[in-house]
Design a protein around this motif. Structure first.
Motif, PDB file in Angstrom:
ATOM      1  N   VAL A  94      -0.869 -65.666  13.925  1.00 53.75           N
ATOM      2  CA  VAL A  94       0.445 -66.044  13.393  1.00 53.75           C
ATOM      3  C   VAL A  94       1.543 -65.708  14.394  1.00 53.75           C
ATOM      4  O   VAL A  94       2.495 -66.477  14.576  1.00 53.75           O
ATOM      5  CB  VAL A  94       0.674 -65.363  12.027  1.00 53.75           C
ATOM      6  N   THR A  95       1.409 -64.577  15.058  1.00 60.63           N
ATOM      7  CA  THR A  95       2.438 -64.171  16.020  1.00 60.63           C
ATOM      8  C   THR A  95       2.625 -65.253  17.078  1.00 60.63           C
ATOM      9  O   THR A  95       3.755 -65.664  17.383  1.00 60.63           O
ATOM     10  CB  THR A  95       2.041 -62.842  16.688  1.00 60.63           C
ATOM     11  N   GLU A  96       1.519 -65.734  17.628  1.00 61.43           N
ATOM     12  CA  GLU A  96       1.645 -66.763  18.658  1.00 61.43           C
ATOM     13  C   GLU A  96       2.159 -68.072  18.063  1.00 61.43           C
ATOM     14  O   GLU A  96       2.947 -68.787  18.698  1.00 61.43           O
ATOM     15  CB  GLU A  96       0.319 -67.004  19.388  1.00 61.43           C
ATOM     16  N   LEU A 199       6.983 -71.717   7.311  1.00 67.22           N
ATOM     17  CA  LEU A 199       6.446 -70.710   6.395  1.00 67.22           C
ATOM     18  C   LEU A 199       5.464 -69.838   7.152  1.00 67.22           C
ATOM     19  O   LEU A 199       4.534 -70.341   7.792  1.00 67.22           O
ATOM     20  CB  LEU A 199       5.698 -71.365   5.231  1.00 67.22           C
ATOM     21  N   ASP A 200       5.661 -68.516   7.063  1.00 73.63           N
ATOM     22  CA  ASP A 200       4.684 -67.576   7.601  1.00 73.63           C
ATOM     23  C   ASP A 200       3.619 -67.392   6.520  1.00 73.63           C
ATOM     24  O   ASP A 200       3.841 -66.721   5.515  1.00 73.63           O
ATOM     25  CB  ASP A 200       5.378 -66.255   7.946  1.00 73.63           C
ATOM     26  N   GLY A 201       2.476 -68.023   6.749  1.00 76.49           N
ATOM     27  CA  GLY A 201       1.418 -68.011   5.742  1.00 76.49           C
ATOM     28  C   GLY A 201       0.350 -66.953   5.980  1.00 76.49           C
ATOM     29  O   GLY A 201      -0.735 -67.031   5.400  1.00 76.49           O
ATOM     30  N   ILE A 222      -0.954 -69.693  10.162  1.00 80.26           N
ATOM     31  CA  ILE A 222      -2.151 -69.137   9.509  1.00 80.26           C
ATOM     32  C   ILE A 222      -2.857 -68.213  10.489  1.00 80.26           C
ATOM     33  O   ILE A 222      -2.862 -68.471  11.688  1.00 80.26           O
ATOM     34  CB  ILE A 222      -3.124 -70.278   9.126  1.00 80.26           C
ATOM     35  N   SER A 223      -3.480 -67.182   9.951  1.00 82.73           N
ATOM     36  CA  SER A 223      -4.238 -66.258  10.770  1.00 82.73           C
ATOM     37  C   SER A 223      -5.674 -66.190  10.257  1.00 82.73           C
ATOM     38  O   SER A 223      -5.887 -65.918   9.077  1.00 82.73           O
ATOM     39  CB  SER A 223      -3.578 -64.882  10.678  1.00 82.73           C
ATOM     40  N   SER A 224      -6.634 -66.450  11.124  1.00 82.32           N
ATOM     41  CA  SER A 224      -8.039 -66.415  10.717  1.00 82.32           C
ATOM     42  C   SER A 224      -8.463 -65.025  10.235  1.00 82.32           C
ATOM     43  O   SER A 224      -9.199 -64.889   9.254  1.00 82.32           O
ATOM     44  CB  SER A 224      -8.914 -66.857  11.911  1.00 82.32           C
ATOM     45  N   VAL A 358      -6.577 -47.168   3.849  1.00 80.50           N
ATOM     46  CA  VAL A 358      -5.336 -47.842   3.446  1.00 80.50           C
ATOM     47  C   VAL A 358      -4.466 -47.922   4.686  1.00 80.50           C
ATOM     48  O   VAL A 358      -4.793 -47.341   5.713  1.00 80.50           O
ATOM     49  CB  VAL A 358      -4.570 -47.050   2.346  1.00 80.50           C
ATOM     50  N   ARG A 359      -3.353 -48.630   4.594  1.00 81.28           N
ATOM     51  CA  ARG A 359      -2.433 -48.583   5.721  1.00 81.28           C
ATOM     52  C   ARG A 359      -1.211 -47.772   5.322  1.00 81.28           C
ATOM     53  O   ARG A 359      -0.766 -47.834   4.174  1.00 81.28           O
ATOM     54  CB  ARG A 359      -2.010 -49.988   6.159  1.00 81.28           C
ATOM     55  N   THR A 360      -0.681 -47.040   6.282  1.00 80.46           N
ATOM     56  CA  THR A 360       0.561 -46.294   6.035  1.00 80.46           C
ATOM     57  C   THR A 360       1.552 -46.643   7.126  1.00 80.46           C
ATOM     58  O   THR A 360       1.170 -47.134   8.186  1.00 80.46           O
ATOM     59  CB  THR A 360       0.312 -44.767   6.060  1.00 80.46           C
ATOM     60  N   VAL A 378       2.610 -46.038   1.637  1.00 82.68           N
ATOM     61  CA  VAL A 378       1.160 -46.180   1.631  1.00 82.68           C
ATOM     62  C   VAL A 378       0.910 -47.562   1.032  1.00 82.68           C
ATOM     63  O   VAL A 378       1.544 -47.926   0.038  1.00 82.68           O
ATOM     64  CB  VAL A 378       0.486 -45.120   0.734  1.00 82.68           C
ATOM     65  N   ARG A 379       0.017 -48.328   1.649  1.00 80.68           N
ATOM     66  CA  ARG A 379      -0.232 -49.671   1.116  1.00 80.68           C
ATOM     67  C   ARG A 379      -1.721 -49.856   0.856  1.00 80.68           C
ATOM     68  O   ARG A 379      -2.536 -49.659   1.750  1.00 80.68           O
ATOM     69  CB  ARG A 379       0.248 -50.724   2.110  1.00 80.68           C
ATOM     70  N   ALA A 380      -2.039 -50.222  -0.381  1.00 79.12           N
ATOM     71  CA  ALA A 380      -3.418 -50.599  -0.712  1.00 79.12           C
ATOM     72  C   ALA A 380      -3.417 -52.106  -0.934  1.00 79.12           C
ATOM     73  O   ALA A 380      -2.563 -52.627  -1.660  1.00 79.12           O
ATOM     74  CB  ALA A 380      -3.883 -49.876  -1.968  1.00 79.12           C
TER      75      ALA A 380
HETATM   76  N1  7TS Z   1       3.182 -62.213   9.295  1.00 80.61           N
HETATM   77  C1  7TS Z   1       2.746 -61.474   8.270  1.00 80.61           C
HETATM   78  C2  7TS Z   1       3.332 -61.654   6.915  1.00 80.61           C
HETATM   79  C3  7TS Z   1       1.721 -60.538   8.500  1.00 80.61           C
HETATM   80  O1  7TS Z   1       1.271 -59.830   7.469  1.00 80.61           O
HETATM   81  C4  7TS Z   1       1.191 -60.381   9.795  1.00 80.61           C
HETATM   82  C5  7TS Z   1       0.166 -59.325  10.100  1.00 80.61           C
HETATM   83  C6  7TS Z   1       1.652 -61.211  10.815  1.00 80.61           C
HETATM   84  C7  7TS Z   1       2.664 -62.104  10.526  1.00 80.61           C
HETATM   85  C8  7TS Z   1       1.075 -61.191  12.190  1.00 80.61           C
HETATM   86  O2  7TS Z   1      -0.099 -61.921  12.176  1.00 80.61           O
HETATM   87  P1  7TS Z   1      -1.144 -61.974  13.375  1.00 80.61           P
HETATM   88  O3  7TS Z   1      -2.009 -63.143  13.058  1.00 80.61           O
HETATM   89  O4  7TS Z   1      -0.382 -62.184  14.628  1.00 80.61           O
HETATM   90  O5  7TS Z   1      -1.889 -60.700  13.323  1.00 80.61           O
HETATM   91  N2  7TS Z   1       0.236 -58.219   9.216  1.00 80.61           N
HETATM   92  C9  7TS Z   1      -0.355 -57.024   9.356  1.00 80.61           C
HETATM   93  C10 7TS Z   1      -0.261 -56.043   8.381  1.00 80.61           C
HETATM   94  O6  7TS Z   1       0.332 -56.152   7.319  1.00 80.61           O
HETATM   95  N3  7TS Z   1      -0.919 -54.941   8.799  1.00 80.61           N
HETATM   96  O7  7TS Z   1      -1.443 -55.206  10.007  1.00 80.61           O
HETATM   97  C11 7TS Z   1      -1.100 -56.505  10.354  1.00 80.61           C
END
Ligand code: 7TS
Length: 403
Positions: A94-96, A199-201, A222-224, A358-360, A378-380
């Motif tokens: 998604v970042t790219e 949309l960031d999916g 989208i992120s695989s 979990v992630r914090t 803290v996130r579950a």
């Molecule tokens: N947008 C959202 C809403 C995300 O949750 C994340 C990754 C990204 C973008 C980035 O996506 P990526 O495909 O480049 O990795 N989110 C998280 C998270 O919540 N904990 O670690 C990564």
């Protein structure tokens, strides 16, 4: 545990191990989901039998690799109901995908006086690329505020929209809060002033049905790896006419039609945006993840995850000193919280000692944390293979910590 759930868990080899002497309980699915055996097998199969570069060579392995690679594109097209597979571009995540749009569409379409709208709950990857392109073009970045529950203030959104708004880039589902945003309404209102919508999916696509034609979004990312597939693969969906009008992102092999030292003409979409050798093996294995989700059925997955979330929330609210963060009416199976007495970082460490992942921290949403007056949570986050029993183990551990 039902036998159906047992058989789902059997498909995930990683779940069957002990961590710190306790059975692994994996509740960090919003960061990345675990991978079913069919995805792992596909990767091994590819490198054992099919490995070759795609779209170019004249030999059988290359033809096979190309075919499998392009089959994933077809699967993605169907998965998101895009009009054509050419509208689905492979990226590394998604970042790219967002950087690609900001740097190409943004460079061509933004100028001083223009505005880009994002929301207060964006992941850094949907903030920083827009800041960068706004700084380069002179456009202004504006932010849609939220309420304390973590819901967008749609009245404020409408007030912010105007004829200078060129792009609304909004997260569909918040990774830190789980909020599902009213994206269809956002798209309709943005289009009414002539703005495009991205949309960031990242979080939405593993939980919600996706139909880009019905939504009418201009871009979807989208992120695989959040969708039971490998890391290092993402997709940028864009409408054909918009993608065709955008300049290329990176230059190199594959993205060209013809190169001379004087001038280069570019390939058609999607190849125009896929310079260099892509992540072939992982793209091919991603197809297995899509098949896994299709067989499971999004509605079944969502129903199970909702049950998990409800159980967790009712247990969590009964624990002294716990504050829930992210209480939107519409949300997916992500729950952030803080404990009054213990720093979120320590909670994470103590849970890890019990085999619970979990992630914090700030979850790459520092502006959101600031808005909520927190330095982290803290996130579950739950996925299709998680169980009520696992949630009970987490609740018990939290109960002990709160005493
Ligand atoms: N947008 C959202 C809403 C995300 O949750 C994340 C990754 C990204 C973008 C980035 O996506 P990526 O495909 O480049 O990795 N989110 C998280 C998270 O919540 N904990 O670690 C990564």
């Amino acid at each position: 545990m039902t036998s159906a759930l047992q058989s789902i868990r059997q498909q995930f080899p990683i779940l069957h191990q002990e961590v710190n002497g306790k059975p692994l309980i994996y509740f960090d699915n919003a960061a990345t989901t675990q991978k079913p055996k069919q995805v792992i097998d596909a990767l091994q199969h590819y490198y054992s039998l099919d490995n070759a570069n795609i779209h170019r060579a004249a030999h059988t392995l290359a033809a096979r690799s190309t075919q499998y690679f392009e089959e994933t594109r077809k699967s993605i097209q169907q998965f998101i109901h895009a009009k054509e597979d050419a509208e689905c571009i492979f990226t590394k995540g998604v970042t790219e995908s967002i950087n690609l749009v900001a740097q190409t569409w943004g460079r061509n379409n933004l100028k001083p006086g223009d505005e880009v709208l994002i929301s207060a709950m964006e992941h850094h990857s949907n903030i920083v690329p827009w800041q960068m392109i706004c700084a380069a073009t002179g456009a202004a970045l504006k932010v849609i505020p939220i309420n304390d529950a973590g819901e967008l203030l749609m009245d404020e959104f409408e007030k912010l929209l105007n004829h200078n708004t060129k792009m609304v880039a909004c997260v569909w589902v918040s990774n830190a809060l789980g909020t599902i945003n009213p994206v269809k309404e956002i798209i309709q209102k943005a289009h009414a002033v002539g703005a495009k919508v991205l949309l960031d999916g990242a979080q939405a696509c593993s939980h919600l049905e996706v139909d880009v034609q019905d939504l009418d979004c201009d871009f979807l990312t989208i992120s695989s790896h959040k969708l039971y597939g490998p890391t290092g693969v993402g997709v940028l969906y864009g409408k054909r006419e918009i993608l065709e009008a955008m300049p290329p992102y990176q230059g190199g092999g594959e993205m060209i039609e013809e190169v001379t030292f004087e001038k280069t003409t570019y390939n058609q979409i999607p190849f125009k945006f896929e310079a260099g050798t892509p992540n072939i093996g992982d793209v091919i294995a991603f197809n297995e993840a899509i098949k896994f989700v299709n067989v499971m059925g999004k509605a079944n997955m969502a129903a199970h995850e909702e049950q998990l979330l409800k159980h967790f929330i009712s247990g969590l609210t009964a624990i002294d000193g716990v504050k829930l963060v992210g209480t939107a009416q519409h949300k997916i199976s992500v729950q952030s919280f803080v404990l009054q007495q213990i720093h979120h970082f320590d909670v994470g460490m103590l849970l890890d000692a019990n085999g619970i992942a979990v992630r914090t921290g700030h979850h790459c949403t520092q502006p959101l944390m600031k808005r909520l007056g927190l330095d982290g949570t803290v996130r579950a986050s739950f996925a299709v293979y998680n169980t009520i029993d696992e949630i009970d183990v987490l609740l018990e551990a939290l109960q002990k910590l709160s005493r």
